[in-house]
Structures are given as structure tokens and as C-alpha cells.
Enzyme design. Structure first.
Site, short mmCIF file in Angstrom:
data_model
loop_
_atom_site.label_atom_id
_atom_site.label_comp_id
_atom_site.label_asym_id
_atom_site.label_seq_id
_atom_site.Cartn_x
_atom_site.Cartn_y
_atom_site.Cartn_z
N ARG A 86 7.65 1.11 -5.25
CA ARG A 86 7.78 2.45 -4.71
C ARG A 86 9.23 2.78 -4.32
NH1 ARG A 86 2.92 4.88 -3.53
NH2 ARG A 86 1.09 3.52 -3.52
N ARG A 129 -10.73 11.86 -0.44
CA ARG A 129 -9.95 11.10 0.51
C ARG A 129 -9.22 12.04 1.47
NH1 ARG A 129 -6.42 6.88 -2.93
NH2 ARG A 129 -5.29 8.83 -3.22
#
Length: 289
Positions: A88, A162
Site C-alpha cells: 500500500r 460493509r
């Protein structure tokens, strides 16, 4: 084939990863799934990650790399893998390079899935996850097929949204992606393994574009060995050896016995003893006379 899929949230990385692993017979290495599995199994790394995850904090790079090392050391990852959700940032990318060099599994390509921001917002708002099997769908672009059932329950997929997939959090997530993950594009471009393509359109169209981008890598990837060959070899080997041994055993035994028997028996000793004994007794009797 060892690749990384990069893209903003909602770009379709999960959907296209599932198609790649089915086509190329390689595993999808998702850091989120790995962490949850490690916690569920109670491994050493899972015990370290559990309190951090429960507190809602990011797991350290050391733990992430340890989990990835364990996964890539498994037999099914030897032919390749699709890495989703890691790295990331630049620090993680550099650490991953060192890890893959140690394992002898360098990357073949890093693919960036590019989607317009407005389209990303629409996709994320429509994303749903099955509560039982964890498969990701999109009610707008890729809903469950008619009559499709969950592989774990055998019933319909139990879909839920979510908390971070609602529109109010999309803008913040995209901002974080631009700040931290976007520099990875320049990092891998400098190494000459970066590839880009437009990930807008229906699932089939995007899948076709991805295969075109990875065509040369997929052609170099080793094909999976036939499943029946090892079984036949294992089954037939002992049987053939037993048949050959059974044929040769009765033929060799008499020959060996025949060769050895004459050597052990005396040839003419008994005959000479019987013939010479009377003559010697007659000569001795004449002398005495």
C-alpha cells in the site's frame, strides 16, 4: 505468473482476481483474508495481529510480511499468485521486493486498473459481500447469477454492505489512495514492470482487457500438470515390478542351483578308490609269499 493488481477501492480488483485464479490455477493472496485466517487459526502471527485488528489499527509491516511469507511458501503458490491489497506504500513495496528475492519469486508484472472517480463512487455504493463465503458482488455491475447458491451454505448468498462501502466514506478512501498508493505507480514504472488499462465497462469486457495486458506473462506461465499421471505411475509401478520379479524368480533359481551343484560334488574320487583297493591288496599278498 506472479502479479500485483493495483487500483482504487471499487476498481474491481477482487472480481478480476477471482477470474484470474480460475483461469491460471494460481491462488489469490489477499492480505485481509490472510490476517483473518491467521487470527482464526491462532498462529503466532495471528496472536500478534488480533489485538491490533480489534483496536481498529493498521497491522505493522513486519506482521504483514510474515503472513505473506507463510502463504507464498505453500505448495500452491509455487506456480504463481495474484497479490491483492499489498503493498500500500513505498516502504511496503521495498520490503516485498526483498522478501520475493529471498523466496526466488520475483514479480512478473504490476497492473493498474484505472477507473474514473465518479464511476468508483457508484461502484462502491453498490458493492455487497456474502456473509458466509466472503465473495464480493456488485448489485449494479455484477450481481449474483440467477439461482446461484453460496458454496458454504448451499442456499442464497446472504449479502450485506460493509460500513466503509457507503457513499459518505468513499471520498475519504479515494483521498487516502491518491496520497499513499498512487506513488506505487511511479515506483513500479521505474522498474519496467508496470502495465495500465481501463477497468470501466462490464465484467467480461474488463476481464478481456486484463488478459490482453497479461498475454505475454500468461503464455510464459507453466501449465498445471495432469492430475492422473502421478496416480497412474504410483499404481502401476509396484505391480509391474512384482510381475517381473515373479517371471524371473522361477527361471533363475534352477540355473543357479545347476551351476553350483557340480562344483560341490567330488568327480572321480569314489571310483578310483574302489578300483585301486583290490589291486594293492593282491600285490602285498604276493610279496609276503
Amino acid at each position: 505468473m506472479r502479479i500485483i493488481l493495483l487500483g482504487a477501492p471499487g476498481s474491481g480488483k477482487g472480481t478480476q482476481s477471482q477470474r484470474l485464479i480460475e483461469r491460471c490455477h494460481i491462488p489469490q493472496v489477499s492480505t485481509g483474508d490472510l490476517l483473518r485466517a491467521a487470527v482464526a487459526k491462532g498462529t503466532e502471527l495471528g496472536r500478534k495481529a488480533k489485538p491490533v485488528m480489534e483496536a481498529g489499527q493498521l497491522v505493522s509491516d513486519d506482521i504483514m510480511l510474515g503472513v505473506i511469507r507463510e502463504r507464498l511458501s505453500e505448495p500452491d503458490a509455487r506456480r504463481g499468485f495474484v497479490l491483492d491489497g499489498f503493498p500500500r506504500n513505498i516502504a511496503q513495496a521495498q520490503a516485498l521486493d526483498e522478501l520475493l528475492a529471498q523466496l526466488g519469486q520475483p514479480l512478473d508484472a504490476v497492473v493498474v486498473m484505472e477507473v474514473d472517480s465518479a464511476e468508483l463512487t457508484r461502484r462502491i455504493a453498490g458493492r455487497r459481500t456474502c456473509r458466509n463465503c466472503g465473495r464480493v458482488f456488485n448489485v449494479l455491475t455484477s450481481p449474483p447469477a440467477p439461482g446461484e447458491t453460496c458454496p458454504r451454505t448451499g442456499g442464497p448468498h446472504e449479502l450485506f454492505q460493509r460500513p466503509d462501502d457507503n457513499e459518505s466514506t468513499v471520498a475519504e478512501r479515494l483521498k487516502i489512495y491518491e496520497q499513499k498508493t498512487r506513488p506505487l505507480v511511479d515506483f513500479y514504472a521505474a522498474r519496467g514492470i508496470l502495465r495500465k488499462f481501463s477497468a470501466e465497462g462490464d465484467v467480461e469486457t474488463v476481464a478481456a482487457r486484463l488478459q490482453t495486458v497479461l498475454k505475454d506473462v500468461m503464455n510464459r506461465a507453466p501449465r498445471p500438470a495432469p492430475e492422473r499421471e502421478p496416480k497412474r505411475a504410483l499404481e502401476r509401478g509396484p505391480k509391474r515390478a512384482q510381475k517381473r520379479a515373479a517371471k524371473r524368480a522361477p527361471q533363475r533359481a534352477p540355473k543357479r542351483a545347476a551351476k553350483r551343484a557340480p562344483k560341490r560334488q567330488p568327480k572321480r574320487a569314489p571310483k578310483r578308490t574302489l578300483r585301486r583297493a583290490p589291486k594293492r591288496a593282491t600285490k602285498q599278498a604276493r610279496k609276503h609269499r
